[in-house]
Write a protein that holds these residues in place. Structure first.
Motif, short mmCIF file in Angstrom:
data_model
loop_
_atom_site.label_atom_id
_atom_site.label_comp_id
_atom_site.label_asym_id
_atom_site.label_seq_id
_atom_site.Cartn_x
_atom_site.Cartn_y
_atom_site.Cartn_z
N PRO A 50 -9.15 -2.62 -1.14
CA PRO A 50 -8.62 -1.78 -2.22
C PRO A 50 -7.49 -0.88 -1.75
O PRO A 50 -7.50 -0.37 -0.62
CB PRO A 50 -9.83 -0.96 -2.64
N GLN A 51 -6.50 -0.70 -2.62
CA GLN A 51 -5.34 0.14 -2.30
C GLN A 51 -5.60 1.57 -2.77
O GLN A 51 -6.01 1.80 -3.91
CB GLN A 51 -4.10 -0.40 -3.01
N ARG A 52 -5.35 2.53 -1.91
CA ARG A 52 -5.51 3.94 -2.25
C ARG A 52 -4.20 4.65 -1.98
O ARG A 52 -3.61 4.47 -0.91
CB ARG A 52 -6.62 4.57 -1.41
N THR A 53 -3.73 5.43 -2.93
CA THR A 53 -2.47 6.16 -2.77
C THR A 53 -2.70 7.64 -3.05
O THR A 53 -3.40 8.01 -3.99
CB THR A 53 -1.38 5.63 -3.70
N VAL A 54 -2.13 8.47 -2.20
CA VAL A 54 -2.20 9.92 -2.35
C VAL A 54 -0.82 10.48 -2.05
O VAL A 54 -0.11 9.99 -1.16
CB VAL A 54 -3.23 10.53 -1.37
N THR A 96 -0.40 13.89 -6.58
CA THR A 96 -0.53 12.49 -6.97
C THR A 96 -0.40 12.35 -8.49
O THR A 96 -1.08 13.04 -9.25
CB THR A 96 -1.89 11.93 -6.52
N MET A 117 -9.95 14.89 0.95
CA MET A 117 -9.68 13.50 0.64
C MET A 117 -10.82 12.64 1.15
O MET A 117 -11.42 12.94 2.19
CB MET A 117 -8.37 13.04 1.28
N PHE A 119 -12.07 8.35 1.58
CA PHE A 119 -11.73 6.93 1.49
C PHE A 119 -12.92 6.11 1.96
O PHE A 119 -13.84 6.64 2.61
CB PHE A 119 -10.50 6.62 2.36
N ASP A 120 -12.92 4.83 1.63
CA ASP A 120 -13.96 3.92 2.09
C ASP A 120 -13.48 3.15 3.30
O ASP A 120 -12.27 2.90 3.45
CB ASP A 120 -14.34 2.93 0.98
N ASP A 123 -10.36 0.56 3.34
CA ASP A 123 -9.31 0.82 2.35
C ASP A 123 -7.94 0.73 3.00
O ASP A 123 -7.76 1.10 4.17
CB ASP A 123 -9.47 2.23 1.76
N VAL A 125 -4.72 2.64 2.83
CA VAL A 125 -4.34 3.97 2.35
C VAL A 125 -2.86 4.20 2.56
O VAL A 125 -2.35 4.05 3.68
CB VAL A 125 -5.15 5.06 3.08
#
Length: 421
Positions: A50-54, A96, A117, A119-120, A123, A125
């Motif tokens: 999965p893509q995570r953006t911050v 964000t 923050m 995350f898994d 991920d 990131v």
């Protein structure tokens, strides 16, 4: 006594003169990051995680230490501070999803502690940092970086140490890329002039959640939460609360606002903080940094109040980016330390080496993961055992590094929706 600003100005001038190649290196780095080879190396494949953006910004601003602290002229309260604030800081803000205009409007609105923050494991990131500059000190050209303290997966380019990677100049962005593989409690901070920037407030917490959350063990139901991939369910928890442990030296914050220099060997804290707040503010509710309704704690939005039901397992994540040792204590509750510095306390054969105590020592740059089972309903205190850290600016009464654990009867509180909620 008036302090002389000349040494600071000279040191920064010499620093800039001696590092003229940084601008060129930044341009070269930008070209490298945009090259076909770099894009191929950093872009996820079709089967990626999965893509995570911050998106974070770095800037300065004003916050409020407890107003009942005794005055320490001229350092506290700072005469330049706009009402209802009294202390100058640097910090990060989460922007964000904001438009470019909204992002630019965050200049001068620093938050302490920085946004938490999570995350898994696995991920992908993308964390973009924008340097908005310092509104109170437009004469300074400080860069900013993001360094995940204790994180072992960062490649040098994205580690945030300016001597080995890139610093973000004013008005520019840099996207950091991470793929965390080790669950645990970490912290992040600016590593540019880090003694100053960390003391000024550019500190935050980051959690990596274990794969075990997706595959419960020991007969635990789907949806169970764990601090680590323990294999036996021993780090399962119902609620989690995180604490960024720091100290604040009012004189240094005043000097940064008034274009004067600090001698860091004179470090003498005025306030001892949990998540950027000192008692009794530690027990105030979470706030919204984008809402003036939060009053003087608008830019200190993270509560340290612990609320749980009797019988629940509660995870305390403790991280220190201060300069002193702290002995965090709870009377009448057994605390089980399950991890230190994002490492589960188990032997190679899987034997637990957990420590049961009522006092958890946390040193500078260290983290601890602690679990307790909530006792009978009532109120308990979590506090620094060193009593000299339990005041505000040397004033009378309690202050500093202390908060409450409020235990309700079983079933009173619904499921927790977010850390510290």
């Amino acid at each position: 006594m008036t302090e002389n600003a000349t040494p600071r100005a000279l040191s920064r001038r010499l620093f800039l003169a001696g590092t003229g190649g940084i601008a060129g290196a930044t341009l070269i780095g930008a070209r490298l990051l945009n090259s076909p080879v770099a894009r191929a190396a950093t872009r996820p494949t079709a089967a990626a995680a999965p893509q995570r953006t911050v998106h974070l910004v770095g800037t300065d601003g004003w916050v409020s230490m407890p107003p009942n602290a005794p005055a320490d002229p001229p350092f506290f309260p700072d005469a330049l501070a706009p009402s209802p604030f009294n202390t100058y800081v640097f910090g990060f803000r989460d922007v964000t999803g904001m438009s470019a205009t909204q992002v630019a409007a965050q200049r001068g609105k620093a938050q302490i502690s920085a946004p938490m923050m999570s995350f898994d494991e696995g991920d992908d990131v993308t964390l973009t940092l924008t340097n908005l500059g310092l509104q109170q000190r437009p004469d300074l050209f400080d860069g900013h970086t993001l360094h995940w303290h204790g994180f072992v997966n960062a490649i040098p380019l994205f580690d945030g140490v300016p001597e080995l990677s890139l610093a973000v100049p004013i008005g520019r962005d840099l996207s950091y890329f991470y793929r965390p593989h080790d669950a645990g409690t970490y912290m992040y901070h600016c590593h540019f002039e880090d003694v100053e920037h960390v003391q000024m407030g550019m500190t935050g917490m980051v959690f990596v959640r274990p794969q075990q959350n997706r595959h419960p063990v020991a007969g635990d139901p789907v949806g169970s939460k764990y601090a680590y991939n323990d294999g036996d369910g021993s780090t399962r928890y119902d609620r989690e609360f995180a604490f960024m442990i720091t100290e604040l030296w009012s004189a240094a914050h005043y000097r940064d606002a008034h274009i004067q220099v600090s001698d860091w060997t004179d470090f003498d804290p005025s306030f001892w903080l949990l998540n950027g707040r000192a008692w009794p503010d530690t027990t105030a509710a979470n706030g919204n940094p984008n809402s003036t309704a939060a009053g003087r704690l608008q830019y200190q939005p993270i509560s340290s109040l612990i609320r749980c039901n009797a019988g629940e397992r509660v995870l305390l994540r403790m991280s220190s980016l201060g300069y002193q040792n702290h002995a965090m204590t709870v009377d009448n509750i057994d605390l089980q330390v399950v991890a230190k510095d994002a490492s589960l306390l188990k032997g190679r054969d899987g034997t637990p080496n957990y420590l049961t105590t009522n006092t958890v020592d946390v040193g500078p740059g260290e983290s601890r993961d602690v679990i307790f089972v909530a006792p009978a309903p009532g109120e308990y205190l979590l506090y620094d055992r060193k009593y000299s850290y339990l005041d505000n600016g040397g004033g009378p009464g309690y202050g500093g590094m202390m908060t409450k654990i409020v235990v309700s009867p079983a079933g009173t509180l619904g499921p927790q929706t977010a850390p510290n909620a």
